[in-house]
Design an enzyme around this catalytic site. Structure first.
Site, PDB file in Angstrom:
ATOM      1  N   ARG A 149       4.279  -3.486  -3.007  1.00 14.50           N
ATOM      2  CA  ARG A 149       5.052  -2.262  -2.835  1.00 14.50           C
ATOM      3  C   ARG A 149       6.462  -2.626  -2.361  1.00 14.50           C
ATOM      4  NH1 ARG A 149      -0.023  -1.549  -0.417  1.00 14.50           N
ATOM      5  NH2 ARG A 149      -1.316   0.100  -1.358  1.00 14.50           N
ATOM      6  N   LYS A 173       0.037  -1.019   3.629  1.00 18.34           N
ATOM      7  CA  LYS A 173      -0.043   0.321   4.206  1.00 18.34           C
ATOM      8  C   LYS A 173      -1.087   0.357   5.309  1.00 18.34           C
ATOM      9  CE  LYS A 173      -0.053   3.844   1.384  1.00 18.34           C
ATOM     10  NZ  LYS A 173      -0.379   4.715   0.225  1.00 18.34           N
ATOM     11  N   HIS A 246       7.966   0.530  -8.109  1.00 19.53           N
ATOM     12  CA  HIS A 246       6.587   0.937  -8.357  1.00 19.53           C
ATOM     13  C   HIS A 246       6.214   0.786  -9.824  1.00 19.53           C
ATOM     14  CE1 HIS A 246       3.476   2.321  -5.680  1.00 19.53           C
ATOM     15  NE2 HIS A 246       2.971   3.072  -6.641  1.00 19.53           N
ATOM     16  N   ARG A 249       5.071  -2.602 -10.168  1.00 11.29           N
ATOM     17  CA  ARG A 249       3.706  -2.670  -9.629  1.00 11.29           C
ATOM     18  C   ARG A 249       2.703  -2.193 -10.688  1.00 11.29           C
ATOM     19  NH1 ARG A 249       0.702  -2.721  -4.826  1.00 11.29           N
ATOM     20  NH2 ARG A 249      -0.692  -0.962  -4.430  1.00 11.29           N
ATOM     21  N   HIS A 272      -5.481  -1.809  -2.717  1.00  8.83           N
ATOM     22  CA  HIS A 272      -6.050  -0.460  -2.742  1.00  8.83           C
ATOM     23  C   HIS A 272      -7.323  -0.420  -1.907  1.00  8.83           C
ATOM     24  CE1 HIS A 272      -4.022   0.800  -6.793  1.00  8.83           C
ATOM     25  NE2 HIS A 272      -3.253   1.005  -5.755  1.00  8.83           N
ATOM     26  N   TYR A 281      -5.424   2.777 -13.986  1.00  7.96           N
ATOM     27  CA  TYR A 281      -4.808   1.836 -14.916  1.00  7.96           C
ATOM     28  C   TYR A 281      -5.650   1.619 -16.164  1.00  7.96           C
ATOM     29  CZ  TYR A 281      -1.561   0.907 -11.147  1.00  7.96           C
ATOM     30  OH  TYR A 281      -0.621   1.059 -10.170  1.00  7.96           O
TER      31      TYR A 281
END
Length: 302
Positions: A149, A173, A246, A249, A272, A281
């Site tokens: 990110r 995150k 992004h 990414r 994730h 995806y």
């Protein structure tokens, strides 16, 4: 007198300390609670335990009247469901009135990505004899090589890169940490920049810094600065697509899946928490699957 503020502050601490939620996530939760509490005041409801299904239906109607999108409504329901789950667990309410509230179905946007031909144009526009050109090359090679990110890239320190084994220590995150491998192209670009261009930029600041990516004045590069750099690279390459961190990414994940990487591995590489976040995806790899099938199955075509 209601107890809304007292419980919302306790919930804030729970999110920050026990759930280790990011500041942005906490902010969204608090905004959702504030809006709901304002609604309760309008309805003269002074106790959280007095909220029932009928009141919730009225609230959802209010949200609908405000023309909020399904994604926004879903988030608000999710916030309130989590808040009441917290209250129930701490015996502040007897049950969670939001537990049976169904989420509005949201259409997941298929992530955009770049084809290899488009990426090659970006890899070729930087002047590798110039400090900023070396930085820009290291930046785009890193973003594509790792899929990290923009916040993770911005916060990367020199000590986070281990060239001996080709990995980066990424703080993600919610302070979740992972090790990210990177390949030869990113390694060359980073070593060139760190040993040459970065030293030149650092001298302009007149101070030391452990940040990997520096701006033209020798200070730490911001997320906004990274976006600006990518915009200028696209302009130099005379491309018509919009490129942001992004999107790189998304490109990283899509290219891995197209080349046969399994979903669980890509999930771990992206950082994730849930596999559902990675499964989006699969939409962009269907064309690739069809292509492989049509060229591989004995009876796919005459």
């Amino acid at each position: 007198m209601n107890n809304f503020t007292e419980y919302s502050e306790a919930f804030r601490e729970y999110l920050q300390i026990e759930k280790n939620a990011s500041p942005l996530t906490v902010k969204h939760y608090m905004e959702d609670l504030k809006r709901f509490f304002a609604f309760l005041d309008e309805e003269a409801v002074s106790r959280l335990e007095d909220v029932d299904h009928q009141l919730i239906r009225i609230y959802l109607t209010r949200l609908h009247d405000q023309h909020l999108g399904r994604r926004s409504v879903s988030r608000k329901i999710s916030s309130l469901k989590s808040f009441y789950r917290y209250l129930e667990r701490h015996n502040h309410v007897k049950d969670n009135p939001f537990i049976y509230v169904s989420m509005p179905k949201t259409d997941k946007a298929i992530p955009g990505f770049l084809y290899m031909e488009e990426l090659e144009k970006l890899f070729e526009v930087n002047d590798l004899t110039d400090p900023l050109g070396q930085r820009n090359q290291a930046l785009i090679e890193t973003l594509y090589a790792t899929g990290i990110r923009v916040s993770e890239c911005q916060g990367m320190a020199l000590s986070d890169i281990d060239f001996a084994i080709g990995t980066m220590f990424i703080k993600g995150k919610g302070n979740k940490e992972r090790y990210m491998p990177f390949g030869r192209f990113a390694e060359i670009a980073l070593e060139t920049y760190i040993n040459d261009g970065r030293e030149t930029l650092l001298k302009k600041a007149g101070s030391t810094s452990d940040a990997v990516f520096l701006n033209a004045r020798g200070g730490s590069l911001t997320a906004r600065g990274i976006n600006t750099i990518l915009d200028k690279m696209v302009e130099k390459a005379a491309m018509t697509v919009h490129v942001h961190p992004h999107k790189l990414r998304h490109t990283f994940a899509t290219h891995l899946l197209n080349e046969g990487a399994d979903m669980r591995t890509v999930q771990e590489l992206l950082g994730h928490e849930n596999l559902s976040s990675t499964q989006i995806y699969t939409h962009v790899t269907k064309d690739r699957l069809r292509h492989v099938y049509m060229n591989s199955h004995p009876r796919a075509k005459e």
